[in-house]
Design a protein around this motif. Structure first.
Motif, PDB file in Angstrom:
ATOM      1  N   UNK A   1    -125.298  41.897 -21.214  1.00  0.00           N
ATOM      2  CA  UNK A   1    -126.408  41.120 -20.677  1.00  0.00           C
ATOM      3  C   UNK A   1    -127.311  42.000 -19.809  1.00  0.00           C
ATOM      4  N   UNK A   2    -128.590  41.789 -19.903  1.00  0.00           N
ATOM      5  CA  UNK A   2    -129.538  42.538 -19.078  1.00  0.00           C
ATOM      6  C   UNK A   2    -130.207  41.569 -18.101  1.00  0.00           C
ATOM      7  N   UNK A   3    -130.228  41.940 -16.829  1.00  0.00           N
ATOM      8  CA  UNK A   3    -130.940  41.107 -15.852  1.00  0.00           C
ATOM      9  C   UNK A   3    -132.420  41.495 -15.905  1.00  0.00           C
ATOM     10  N   UNK A   4    -133.219  40.595 -16.456  1.00  0.00           N
ATOM     11  CA  UNK A   4    -134.653  40.882 -16.594  1.00  0.00           C
ATOM     12  C   UNK A   4    -135.433  40.347 -15.403  1.00  0.00           C
ATOM     13  N   UNK A   5    -135.050  39.161 -14.924  1.00  0.00           N
ATOM     14  CA  UNK A   5    -135.765  38.582 -13.791  1.00  0.00           C
ATOM     15  C   UNK A   5    -134.781  38.063 -12.753  1.00  0.00           C
ATOM     16  N   UNK A   6    -135.169  38.178 -11.503  1.00  0.00           N
ATOM     17  CA  UNK A   6    -134.354  37.630 -10.414  1.00  0.00           C
ATOM     18  C   UNK A   6    -135.311  37.244  -9.300  1.00  0.00           C
ATOM     19  N   UNK A   7    -135.165  36.016  -8.844  1.00  0.00           N
ATOM     20  CA  UNK A   7    -136.066  35.582  -7.768  1.00  0.00           C
ATOM     21  C   UNK A   7    -135.345  34.704  -6.766  1.00  0.00           C
ATOM     22  N   UNK A   8    -135.748  34.838  -5.520  1.00  0.00           N
ATOM     23  CA  UNK A   8    -135.197  34.008  -4.454  1.00  0.00           C
ATOM     24  C   UNK A   8    -135.753  32.593  -4.613  1.00  0.00           C
TER      25      UNK A   8
END
Length: 196
Positions: A1-8
């Motif tokens: 799996x690739x983490x493409x987006x991460x947001x608070x």
């Protein structure tokens, strides 16, 4: 799996402040100065997603981060920091406990321990607690870049023995600085939560 987006997304203390949706969640928990923010930032490739505090014990809230629009990484308050009052410690404990007991979306818990030290009584208690509630637990020993190859073997043995980890328990050493094995770690933490 690739983490493409991460947001608070939000910070919460009480249940009614948690995000209202059915996405699965993975909680990260550990002692105040274990490097929790650093590992969250390393895994998500974001320098400042989780705020790295100069003073341990700053995170008093539960922070929810949305990963790939599919799941939450949940940053729980650090525990075991000496310089906070007993009352404050109790309120953190309550915050963590409420989340662990009543959160249906929670699928697994990542327990962070410092690879340079024997797990503390708080670490042991937290590990037993997570297992007691029936969550899958992944133990990650942080700051492994600070150890020599010789010390790594000793550290693994000490942590596994102290937490009574069996062969079926997932255990990793990780350095937020070197990031070796990051992809494997991301797969093991989040991979099975993604619907193919």
């Amino acid at each position: 799996m690739i983490i493409k987006t991460s947001e608070f997304i939000t910070s919460a203390v009480k249940r009614n402040q948690y995000p209202v949706d059915v996405r699965p969640e993975v909680a990260f928990v550990g002692r105040s100065n274990v490097g929790k923010s650093s590992i969250i930032n390393a895994l998500t490739n974001r320098k400042k997603l989780a705020k790295v505090s100069q003073t341990p014990g700053k995170t008093r809230l539960i922070n929810f981060f949305l990963i790939n629009d599919e799941m939450y990484l949940v940053d729980l308050p650090g525990y075991g920091y000496a310089k906070v009052s007993k009352k404050e410690k109790e309120s953190w404990g309550k915050t963590i406990e409420t989340y662990l007991i009543e959160r249906e979306q929670l699928k697994k818990v990542v327990l962070l321990v410092d690879s340079r030290h024997k797990p503390t009584a708080d670490d042991i208690l937290m590990h037993e607690w997570i297992k007691h509630f029936g969550y899958k637990v992944i133990v990650i020993a942080t700051k492994s870049d600070k150890l020599s190859n010789n010390e790594i073997g000793k550290s693994k043995k000490l942590i596994k023995e102290t937490l009574k980890l069996g062969p079926e328990d997932e255990f990793y050493l990780f350095s937020s600085v070197k990031k070796n094995g990051k992809e494997e770690l991301i797969d093991n933490i989040f991979g099975d939560l993604v619907e193919e």
